[in-house]
Design an enzyme around this catalytic site. Structure first.
Site, PDB file in Angstrom:
ATOM      1  N   GLY A 154       0.846  -1.180   0.000  1.00 42.97           N
ATOM      2  CA  GLY A 154       0.000   0.000   0.000  1.00 42.97           C
ATOM      3  C   GLY A 154       0.876   1.223   0.000  1.00 42.97           C
ATOM      4  N   GLY A 207      -1.023   2.232   6.633  1.00 41.49           N
ATOM      5  CA  GLY A 207      -1.185   1.442   7.844  1.00 41.49           C
ATOM      6  C   GLY A 207      -0.803  -0.013   7.705  1.00 41.49           C
ATOM      7  N   THR A 242       5.984  -5.267   2.874  1.00 48.67           N
ATOM      8  CA  THR A 242       6.774  -4.584   1.850  1.00 48.67           C
ATOM      9  C   THR A 242       6.451  -3.102   1.834  1.00 48.67           C
ATOM     10  OG1 THR A 242       5.198  -4.868   0.079  1.00 48.67           O
ATOM     11  CG2 THR A 242       6.729  -6.663   0.448  1.00 48.67           C
ATOM     12  N   ASN A 271      -8.712   0.469   4.582  1.00 43.99           N
ATOM     13  CA  ASN A 271      -8.322   0.702   5.978  1.00 43.99           C
ATOM     14  C   ASN A 271      -8.750   2.102   6.441  1.00 43.99           C
ATOM     15  OD1 ASN A 271      -7.128   0.165   8.448  1.00 43.99           O
ATOM     16  ND2 ASN A 271      -5.093   0.845   7.775  1.00 43.99           N
ATOM     17  N   ASP A 292     -12.774   3.780  10.051  1.00 41.61           N
ATOM     18  CA  ASP A 292     -13.288   4.577  11.174  1.00 41.61           C
ATOM     19  C   ASP A 292     -13.184   6.075  10.886  1.00 41.61           C
ATOM     20  OD1 ASP A 292     -10.476   3.665  11.350  1.00 41.61           O
ATOM     21  OD2 ASP A 292     -10.347   5.076  13.037  1.00 41.61           O
ATOM     22  N   SER A 351      45.662   9.907 -25.187  1.00 41.66           N
ATOM     23  CA  SER A 351      46.639   9.236 -24.324  1.00 41.66           C
ATOM     24  C   SER A 351      47.769   8.611 -25.134  1.00 41.66           C
ATOM     25  CB  SER A 351      45.943   8.150 -23.492  1.00 41.66           C
ATOM     26  OG  SER A 351      45.323   7.201 -24.347  1.00 41.66           O
ATOM     27  N   LYS A 388      47.084   6.034 -27.657  1.00 39.77           N
ATOM     28  CA  LYS A 388      46.708   4.676 -28.054  1.00 39.77           C
ATOM     29  C   LYS A 388      47.052   4.388 -29.513  1.00 39.77           C
ATOM     30  CE  LYS A 388      42.329   5.324 -27.154  1.00 39.77           C
ATOM     31  NZ  LYS A 388      42.394   6.685 -26.634  1.00 39.77           N
ATOM     32  N   SER A 417      37.042   3.177 -24.998  1.00 36.29           N
ATOM     33  CA  SER A 417      36.294   2.111 -24.302  1.00 36.29           C
ATOM     34  C   SER A 417      36.308   2.314 -22.788  1.00 36.29           C
ATOM     35  CB  SER A 417      36.825   0.728 -24.677  1.00 36.29           C
ATOM     36  OG  SER A 417      38.234   0.659 -24.592  1.00 36.29           O
TER      37      SER A 417
END
Lengths: 307, 621
Positions: B19, B24, B99, B153, B156, B459, B461, B529
């Site tokens: 819920g 509740g 839960t 629920n 009341d 870099s 590569k 990558s």
């Protein structure tokens, strides 16, 4: 070797719990390099050991038993432990924290909290590290205590055996995530879904041996903090004017004797125990002095590596 | 001696409560425990003390404190994890998964639902059906729950109004009509005061149905698994000695008897059941839910992960399938990224090949998606590393459910449910050519492999790879270079630089590199990558020793200073988005085959490192 089952079948409820636990125990054997079963001698450990024996029949469980001995267990527990190891024919490893012994840690003058931390929690971690276990079975149940209710069946522990409630893996169906890296480990709780009632009903149905301390008989006890403490040997200092008296008592949980409260009882047989339990007004852990130390004390202990 | 009756002869009922926040739930579970007299005096004493400190009910006992377990969440005042609670009545034993209703925690609800056969959905009578109500109902439906209790629920607080109750129930039934529930039982309750929980309420004379407890005790949720086709996932091979070889596992569905003809689903090998072994002796037959050990009449090849089935009713075997996926990890699911899948007792690599659509759990509308984030649900196509026997989840929760695990963190990242296998697996057979990789490599005297150069932009590569390739070529080795220049302009022209596209880019490069290796060549691949997962994916595509990861390690400050293409300047000026090292992460390799630090060294010196490594691997150069 081949024989047909003649035993009276378990109730469907117990049969289902048994099958679930056997599945969990087999999963560990199939998935981990070096598992171990924590054997703490109590009824839950007894049930877990019985399930392990059933899981691998006609063979033996492919892992040893480990008892972390604080040196303050009831004498009857140690006798029972050695008898059971012999009976089931499994290797039993016993570890006691040597640092704790050297420092003179004990449950009486050190206090229950420090004693548990050093002799149980640290001792356990030492033993797991010493043997390089990557999975350890424990007999804890979810119905025991609030923080246990959220525990996974396969509970992940980071390096140093740390337990972080927020880092636990979601556990769906029976698809347990058993993958770990070096230094990490898993604690496994095959009895997660059992209740105290289930454990005793199963002990009765399967005729599982339990330590005689669970049954009422006259024992020498003194009243401490509203509960009966058994004078198991001469290491328990008596207060002025305190003399042990013989009372008909039994234990609902077992641990270090100065920390385990007995209840007055006439229940001397398994059916009596079960009847008494169903009428009980207090939880089984009430007899354990470590839990009432402080609010949320179990969660703190678990974060530190307690089972 | 009084006589107690354990609820042992009734089927255990596992249900979950769900819920919205403050509906509740915890109070209801506290009430169930309290009413079934499972609250011991010491526990009650503890929460009475706690109620004054944390509670929200003033001087009354706050029943929610019975179940809100962990310290942290108690301080926050919300339930953040799944808690399991146990109670029993004279009629039945129950396990409740409590839960959370909080929006972020869809995954916990799914966890609770995966083990439950009924759901109690709480609705606050003052608020009616909310977005979360719809979400929770959908997840219950997705996870295969067929029986629902709608507990309205706090009745009341609306003066026990029948009109309010009827309106809410009407709204709910309308909404739920497309969710495929078998039964919906609406009950007006007040968890705080106990009306219609276990005791019938005098405040609701217009309500004639059962109380919540009565309904839970009576409801029949048996999904009779024993009448379904026989499925036995082999969990563990039991070989205590040379004379015994048994297959231990829990029967997922159906029944089996000694003498039955069975088949290993994936391999198609047939045999018969010799014995059904248990610690209590042999059984003539066994059924779903039983943990047994089966021995076979013939020495067929069976291992953990295999499924034994009857020859007459076999599952599909597929490595491509469609299904729903609920994502549970902070790091989003990207199609093409490789995860580990656990289905039954099999662990195998698996990736999503496409997201057919994402489901909006609030409206049930279907949307296009390129990724799934935490708590999102998608309907996807999957590709697994091996053919797997499977059933649709709707027919079998055991052989149709799977999880996906992150390969680096080992976190459980996704929960999946098989909808149907895709036919491609059976239609596209892998051809076995007689001229194979080894033959091609031998012809040109090569040791095929991929040199994978990874590192930041600038870099070095490509420069280093270039020198290495020249040296290999001079030594008579067949090579081919793959880099951004010849890939991004052609094969991957349609891809940009978002995380999803980077994953797909590397996936394609990996597949191309694999073909070149198959052709017997040494491939030099130079790609930033940036993600470990994709480099791992390429590694997994190739054979042992065929993937050599070369980490060209140049600090970002040096790359920025060098900036040969002026890209860092543009990225820092915000003209290029998703630039690695600036506003997109680079995950450096932790255990590359070769680590080449560049500061203070020439490109030739760096290239020599690579050549030394190649010679050590048996490449003449």
């Amino acid at each position: 070797m081949q024989r047909t089952s003649t035993k009276a079948p378990l109730t469907p409820h117990l049969a289902r719990l048994e099958a679930e636990s056997i599945g969990i125990i087999r999963e560990v054997a199939a998935s981990f390099r070096k598992p171990v079963m924590l054997y703490s001698i109590g009824k839950d450990s007894g049930v877990m050991l019985h399930l392990a024996l059933k899981a691998f029949a006609p063979g033996k469980p492919p892992f040893p038993l480990l008892h972390v001995d604080t040196t303050w267990k009831f004498q009857e527990m140690i006798t029972f432990r050695d008898m059971m190891a012999q009976k089931v024919g499994m290797e039993l490893l016993v570890h006691t924290n040597p640092d704790g012994i050297a420092r003179g840690i004990n449950p009486i003058s050190s206090g229950s909290s420090l004693h548990t931390q050093v002799m149980k929690t640290e001792g356990l971690k030492q033993a797991l590290d010493k043997f390089g276990f990557d999975a350890a079975f424990g007999g804890a149940r979810r119905d025991e205590e609030k923080s246990r209710a959220k525990e996974r069946i396969f509970s992940f522990r980071g390096p140093g055996h740390s337990w972080d409630p927020r880092a636990q893996r979601p556990e769906l169906w029976s698809l347990f995530n058993t993958r770990i890296r070096d230094g990490e480990s898993i604690r496994v709780f095959p009895l997660s879904n059992w209740t105290e009632y289930d454990v005793w009903d199963y002990v009765l149905a399967e005729d599982i041996p339990v330590v005689p301390l669970y049954f009422a008989k006259p024992r020498p006890v003194v009243k401490r903090a509203g509960t009966w403490i058994m004078v198991d040997d001469d290491r328990l200092p008596l207060n002025d004017g305190e003399t042990p008296e013989m009372r008909m008592v039994r234990f609902r949980t077992l641990g270090c004797y100065p920390l385990s409260g007995a209840v007055e009882s006439q229940a001397a047989t398994l059916p009596d125990i079960i009847t008494e339990m169903r009428a009980a007004k207090t939880s089984e852990r009430q007899g354990r002095l470590i839990d009432s130390d402080e609010e949320a004390s179990m969660e703190k202990k678990k974060r530190e590596g307690y089972f | 001696m009084t006589h107690h009756r354990a609820p042992g002869n009734r089927e255990l009922l596992r249900f979950l409560t769900c819920g919205s926040v403050d509906d509740g739930k915890s109070t209801l579970i506290g009430r169930l425990l309290y009413d079934s007299q499972l609250i011991f005096e010491d526990t009650l004493a503890a929460i009475t003390k706690d109620s004054r400190k944390h509670g929200t009910t003033g001087e009354d006992i706050d029943l929610a404190l019975l179940v809100d377990g962990l310290e942290a969440e108690r301080q926050q005042g919300i339930t953040i994890d799944v808690a399991y609670r146990f109670f029993q009545t004279p009629g039945r034993a129950f396990i409740v998964a409590d839960t959370p209703g909080h929006e972020q925690y869809t995954r916990n609800m799914a966890t609770g639902a995966s083990g439950a056969s009924l759901a109690v959905i709480l609705i606050d009578a003052r608020k009616g059906v909310l977005t979360q109500t719809r979400r929770h109902s959908y997840i219950c439906s997705l996870l295969g729950i067929r029986d629902i209790v709608v507990a309205v629920n706090k009745i009341d607080l609306v003066n026990f109004s029948q009109e309010t109750f009827d309106r809410i129930v009407g709204d709910y039934v309308t909404f739920a009509s497309e969710l495929g529930f078998r039964s919906i039982m609406p009950i007006p309750i007040s968890a705080r005061f106990g009306d219609n929980v276990s005791a019938r309420s005098g405040n609701l004379p217009w309500y004639h149905g059962p109380t919540l407890i009565q309904h839970l005790e009576q409801v029949d949720v048996a999904q009779d698994l024993t009448t379904r086709p026989f499925r036995f996932p082999v969990q563990w091979v039991n070989r205590p000695n040379l004379d015994f070889r048994g297959f231990a596992g829990t029967i997922a569905s159906g029944r089996v008897a000694a003498g039955d003809a069975v088949v290993v689903a994936a391999s198609g090998k047939t045999t018969r059941v010799a014995r059904i072994v248990t610690a209590d002796g042999d059984l003539p037959a066994a059924a779903a839910g039983q943990a047994v050990t089966i021995t076979l009449e013939d020495e067929v090849d069976v291992a953990r992960g295999d499924i034994l089935v009857h020859t007459t009713d076999r599952p599909e075997v597929a490595d491509q399938f469609a299904g729903h996926l609920l994502w549970m990890d902070e790091e989003a699911m990207l199609p093409g990224r490789s995860y580990l899948m656990r289905i039954g007792n099999v662990w195998t690599p698996c990736s999503v090949t496409s997201i057919r659509h994402r489901v909006d759990v609030n409206t049930l509308e279907e949307h296009a998606a390129r990724r799934l984030s935490l708590n999102e649900i998608g309907f996807c196509n999957f590709s697994a590393g091996q053919p797997i026997p499977m059933d649709p989840y709707a027919e079998n929760r055991t052989t149709g459910a799977f999880i996906l695990v992150d390969r680096f963190t080992n976190r459980t990242a996704g929960a999946g449910m098989v909808a149907f296998p895709l036919r491609r697996a059976s239609n596209i057979h892998h051809e076995h050519f007689t001229v194979d990789k080894a033959a091609r490599a031998a012809l040109v005297g090569n040791k095929p492999m991929v040199l994978w150069f990874t590192g930041l932009s600038g870099s070095g590569k490509s420069t280093i790879a270039n020198i290495v390739e020249q040296a290999l070529h001079r030594a008579g080795r067949q090579t081919y270079s793959l880099d951004g220049d010849n890939i991004r302009h052609g094969l991957c022209r349609d891809l940009g630089f978002t995380a999803e596209d980077r994953v797909e880019n590397i996936r394609r490069v990996g597949e191309v590199a694999k073909l070149f290796v198959d052709a017997g060549m040494i491939v030099l691949a130079s790609f930033i990558s940036p993600f470990q997962a994709e480099r791992r994916m390429v590694r997994d595509l190739l054979g042992e020793g065929e993937f050599v990861e070369v980490f060209v390690d140049t600090p970002i400050e040096a790359c920025i200073a060098r900036d040969p293409k002026g890209l860092y300047a543009k990225a820092q000026a915000g003209q290029i988005k998703n630039f690695t090292g600036i506003d997109s992460p680079y995950e450096a390799p932790t255990t590359p085959e070769l680590h080449v630090p560049t500061p203070g060294r020439t490109a030739e010196e760096c290239a020599e490192d690579v050549l030394v490594q190649l010679r050590a691997r048996g490449v003449a150069c």
